[in-house]
Design a protein around this motif. Structure first.
Motif, PDB file in Angstrom:
ATOM      1  N   ALA A   1     -58.770  57.637   9.246  1.00  0.00           N
ATOM      2  CA  ALA A   1     -58.826  56.184   9.317  1.00  0.00           C
ATOM      3  C   ALA A   1     -58.276  55.548   8.044  1.00  0.00           C
ATOM      4  O   ALA A   1     -57.642  54.506   8.083  1.00  0.00           O
ATOM      5  CB  ALA A   1     -60.266  55.737   9.558  1.00  0.00           C
ATOM      6  N   SER A   2     -58.508  56.252   6.881  1.00  0.00           N
ATOM      7  CA  SER A   2     -58.047  55.674   5.619  1.00  0.00           C
ATOM      8  C   SER A   2     -56.527  55.666   5.506  1.00  0.00           C
ATOM      9  O   SER A   2     -55.970  54.926   4.715  1.00  0.00           O
ATOM     10  CB  SER A   2     -58.646  56.466   4.444  1.00  0.00           C
ATOM     11  N   GLU A   3     -55.845  56.528   6.317  1.00  0.00           N
ATOM     12  CA  GLU A   3     -54.404  56.618   6.245  1.00  0.00           C
ATOM     13  C   GLU A   3     -53.719  55.625   7.174  1.00  0.00           C
ATOM     14  O   GLU A   3     -52.506  55.454   7.097  1.00  0.00           O
ATOM     15  CB  GLU A   3     -53.948  58.040   6.588  1.00  0.00           C
ATOM     16  N   LEU A   4     -54.464  55.016   8.053  1.00  0.00           N
ATOM     17  CA  LEU A   4     -53.884  54.098   9.021  1.00  0.00           C
ATOM     18  C   LEU A   4     -53.739  52.700   8.419  1.00  0.00           C
ATOM     19  O   LEU A   4     -54.565  52.286   7.594  1.00  0.00           O
ATOM     20  CB  LEU A   4     -54.756  54.028  10.272  1.00  0.00           C
ATOM     21  N   PRO A   5     -52.726  51.970   8.814  1.00  0.00           N
ATOM     22  CA  PRO A   5     -52.553  50.608   8.289  1.00  0.00           C
ATOM     23  C   PRO A   5     -53.663  49.683   8.774  1.00  0.00           C
ATOM     24  O   PRO A   5     -54.217  49.870   9.868  1.00  0.00           O
ATOM     25  CB  PRO A   5     -51.189  50.196   8.844  1.00  0.00           C
ATOM     26  N   ALA A   6     -53.969  48.691   7.988  1.00  0.00           N
ATOM     27  CA  ALA A   6     -54.982  47.718   8.378  1.00  0.00           C
ATOM     28  C   ALA A   6     -54.438  46.823   9.493  1.00  0.00           C
ATOM     29  O   ALA A   6     -53.226  46.636   9.604  1.00  0.00           O
ATOM     30  CB  ALA A   6     -55.369  46.862   7.166  1.00  0.00           C
ATOM     31  N   PRO A   7     -55.311  46.278  10.342  1.00  0.00           N
ATOM     32  CA  PRO A   7     -54.854  45.385  11.412  1.00  0.00           C
ATOM     33  C   PRO A   7     -53.986  44.238  10.910  1.00  0.00           C
ATOM     34  O   PRO A   7     -53.029  43.842  11.581  1.00  0.00           O
ATOM     35  CB  PRO A   7     -56.159  44.872  12.010  1.00  0.00           C
ATOM     36  N   ALA A   8     -54.296  43.729   9.718  1.00  0.00           N
ATOM     37  CA  ALA A   8     -53.499  42.622   9.175  1.00  0.00           C
ATOM     38  C   ALA A   8     -52.063  43.081   8.908  1.00  0.00           C
ATOM     39  O   ALA A   8     -51.104  42.325   9.116  1.00  0.00           O
ATOM     40  CB  ALA A   8     -54.144  42.098   7.888  1.00  0.00           C
ATOM     41  N   GLN A   9     -51.909  44.329   8.455  1.00  0.00           N
ATOM     42  CA  GLN A   9     -50.575  44.859   8.198  1.00  0.00           C
ATOM     43  C   GLN A   9     -49.809  45.045   9.507  1.00  0.00           C
ATOM     44  O   GLN A   9     -48.604  44.762   9.607  1.00  0.00           O
ATOM     45  CB  GLN A   9     -50.672  46.200   7.463  1.00  0.00           C
ATOM     46  N   VAL A  10     -50.516  45.523  10.531  1.00  0.00           N
ATOM     47  CA  VAL A  10     -49.900  45.683  11.848  1.00  0.00           C
ATOM     48  C   VAL A  10     -49.468  44.327  12.394  1.00  0.00           C
ATOM     49  O   VAL A  10     -48.375  44.182  12.957  1.00  0.00           O
ATOM     50  CB  VAL A  10     -50.863  46.379  12.826  1.00  0.00           C
ATOM     51  N   ASP A  11     -50.323  43.315  12.218  1.00  0.00           N
ATOM     52  CA  ASP A  11     -49.946  41.962  12.649  1.00  0.00           C
ATOM     53  C   ASP A  11     -48.657  41.509  11.966  1.00  0.00           C
ATOM     54  O   ASP A  11     -47.779  40.900  12.596  1.00  0.00           O
ATOM     55  CB  ASP A  11     -51.075  40.974  12.316  1.00  0.00           C
ATOM     56  N   ALA A  12     -48.527  41.817  10.682  1.00  0.00           N
ATOM     57  CA  ALA A  12     -47.330  41.409   9.933  1.00  0.00           C
ATOM     58  C   ALA A  12     -46.089  42.125  10.474  1.00  0.00           C
ATOM     59  O   ALA A  12     -45.025  41.522  10.630  1.00  0.00           O
ATOM     60  CB  ALA A  12     -47.518  41.710   8.452  1.00  0.00           C
ATOM     61  N   TRP A  13     -46.238  43.417  10.769  1.00  0.00           N
ATOM     62  CA  TRP A  13     -45.105  44.164  11.325  1.00  0.00           C
ATOM     63  C   TRP A  13     -44.712  43.635  12.700  1.00  0.00           C
ATOM     64  O   TRP A  13     -43.539  43.512  13.025  1.00  0.00           O
ATOM     65  CB  TRP A  13     -45.461  45.650  11.424  1.00  0.00           C
ATOM     66  N   VAL A  14     -45.718  43.342  13.512  1.00  0.00           N
ATOM     67  CA  VAL A  14     -45.446  42.819  14.856  1.00  0.00           C
ATOM     68  C   VAL A  14     -44.715  41.485  14.765  1.00  0.00           C
ATOM     69  O   VAL A  14     -43.756  41.227  15.502  1.00  0.00           O
ATOM     70  CB  VAL A  14     -46.756  42.665  15.651  1.00  0.00           C
ATOM     71  N   THR A  15     -45.169  40.628  13.855  1.00  0.00           N
ATOM     72  CA  THR A  15     -44.525  39.319  13.694  1.00  0.00           C
ATOM     73  C   THR A  15     -43.062  39.471  13.313  1.00  0.00           C
ATOM     74  O   THR A  15     -42.183  38.756  13.827  1.00  0.00           O
ATOM     75  CB  THR A  15     -45.252  38.495  12.619  1.00  0.00           C
ATOM     76  N   ARG A  16     -42.781  40.425  12.426  1.00  0.00           N
ATOM     77  CA  ARG A  16     -41.416  40.585  11.925  1.00  0.00           C
ATOM     78  C   ARG A  16     -40.521  41.353  12.901  1.00  0.00           C
ATOM     79  O   ARG A  16     -39.363  40.994  13.099  1.00  0.00           O
ATOM     80  CB  ARG A  16     -41.452  41.313  10.580  1.00  0.00           C
ATOM     81  N   HIS A  17     -41.062  42.407  13.508  1.00  0.00           N
ATOM     82  CA  HIS A  17     -40.215  43.326  14.259  1.00  0.00           C
ATOM     83  C   HIS A  17     -40.321  43.205  15.781  1.00  0.00           C
ATOM     84  O   HIS A  17     -39.473  43.747  16.484  1.00  0.00           O
ATOM     85  CB  HIS A  17     -40.538  44.770  13.866  1.00  0.00           C
ATOM     86  N   CYS A  18     -41.340  42.539  16.283  1.00  0.00           N
ATOM     87  CA  CYS A  18     -41.546  42.460  17.739  1.00  0.00           C
ATOM     88  C   CYS A  18     -41.429  41.033  18.276  1.00  0.00           C
ATOM     89  O   CYS A  18     -40.773  40.794  19.289  1.00  0.00           O
ATOM     90  CB  CYS A  18     -42.921  43.029  18.134  1.00  0.00           C
TER      91      CYS A  18
END
Length: 402
Positions: free
Chosen positions: A310-327
């Protein structure tokens, strides 16, 4: 305005392509069914040169159909030809290839890890790939294997498998499947153009001039027609595969394509045998069972499918940022990416929650590198790996609960 024009052209050509394809496939299936269902006629018909006949009912009436062994006593005034169904299907398919994969080569044709990295080179490779595929098929028809049905089938399977693997190295996953379909479709159209129609013209000319038609040419034309019948289901599979990223995004997508194509052709064999009065349910059942096995194996989690800690996985906020930029640029409610007036396939992905909801489609598309399209937004390998790990981990709580 340019985007809207391309979209309307795409829609119009795709509609025509589907209609033409239905007409071609319908005619192919019907005439193979008709030929295989012909039965020995009565003596008085044989004396007129009729090889076989068939009776059928359709549209409120009974039809009597007969096929001559070689030729009728005199040519009819009106003789119906079946060629434009094939030509119009191939021409409209080629136009679709140009509109989607050549005009938008950076987005749809170039793969993230493919051998070819530039749109211009990818277009040239596409043309050469299709042309070389046609040359290989025509060369194969001129070998002694042509007279050995099962050995020819094996050679054709090997050729398709090689084409599938090569396409996967040259193009994006989605374009690779489409190009294998384009090669097979070119074989089929070529069978009509190079073999069937010339043989029929020669046949008609001989009958009109009172000469004996060449039975060898007619036999070869019939063989090409039979090839088209078996290739129809695999080519349709290739053409609709673009809707299913779990197919073209699979690590062994080329092998999945080949296996499914073979099994679909094998299933078609059952119906061709049945038309001749030879009921072989084992053929159909083995085809269906094989497709189930391929589906299970293709869906089996890979050895690296377990999510990291779990510690190696990105935080939900980081995933949101990636989704905003790339999806969200394409899959937003109001896309900002040029060329998109609505989210592709109606999939709205503007947050990590949306991405999770479409995990089944998103995971193979991101993992294979197909998304983001053409990687126009610059998703780096580290981000892709982390995003894939996060998506896989979304099923972890369910496993822990059990």
């Amino acid at each position: 305005m340019e985007t809207a024009l391309i979209d309307w052209l795409n829609l119009a050509v795709r509609w025509f392509h589907v209609v033409a394809g239905i007409a071609w496939i319908g005619a192919s299936f019907y005439f193979i069914w008709l030929d295989l269902n012909l039965r020995e006629p009565p003596t008085w018909k044989k004396e007129r040169g009729i090889k076989g006949d068939l009776w059928a009912i359709h549209g409120g009436g009974i039809y009597e159909v007969g096929k001559y062994l070689l030729r009728p006593e005199a040519m009819p005034e009106k003789l119906h030809w079946f060629k434009w169904e094939a030509y119009s299907t191939w021409l409209s398919g080629t136009l679709l290839l140009i509109l989607l994969y050549y005009v938008q080569a950076r987005t749809y044709l170039v793969g993230p890890d493919a051998w070819i990295e530039t749109p211009g080179a990818a277009i040239v490779a596409s043309l050469l790939f299709i042309a070389l595929g046609q040359l290989c098929y025509e060369a194969l028809l001129k070998t002694p294997l042509m007279e050995k049905g099962w050995w020819f089938a094996v050679a054709l399977v090997l050729l398709i498998t090689l084409a599938s693997w090569l396409a996967q190295q040259l193009f994006s996953g989605r374009a690779a499947y489409l190009h294998v379909g384009a090669v097979i479709a070119t074989w089929m159209a070529g069978n009509v153009f190079w073999g069937i129609i010339p043989a029929q013209k020669s046949f008609v000319a001989a009958v009109s001039e009172g000469r004996e038609p060449d039975p060898g040419k007619a036999k070869f034309a019939k063989l090409r027609s039979t090839h088209n019948n078996y290739l129809t289901l695999p080519v349709i599979f290739c053409m609709i595969s673009n809707h299913y990223p779990f197919l073209y995004g699979h690590p062994q997508a080329w092998l999945v394509l080949s296996a499914v194509g073979v099994l679909l052709a094998w299933g078609r064999h059952y119906f061709n045998l049945k038309h001749q009065g030879r009921h072989r349910p084992a053929v159909l059942l083995s085809s269906a069972a094989g497709l189930v096995v391929v589906a299970v194996l293709a869906s089996w989690p890979s050895s690296d499918s377990s999510a990291g800690a779990a510690s190696e996985l990105p935080a939900p906020a980081q995933v949101d940022a990636w989704v905003t930029r790339h999806c969200a640029n394409c899959h937003g409610v109001d896309p900002v990416q040029p060329g998109f007036q609505a989210p592709p396939a109606g999939l709205v992905i503007e947050s990590a929650t949306d991405l999770t909801a479409h995990r089944g489609l998103a995971l193979p598309a991101i993992q294979s590198g197909y998304m983001p399209l053409g990687n126009m937004t610059g998703l780096v390998d580290e981000e892709r790996t982390a995003l894939v790990g996060w998506l896989k981990a979304q099923s972890a709580p369910e496993k822990e609960a059990r």
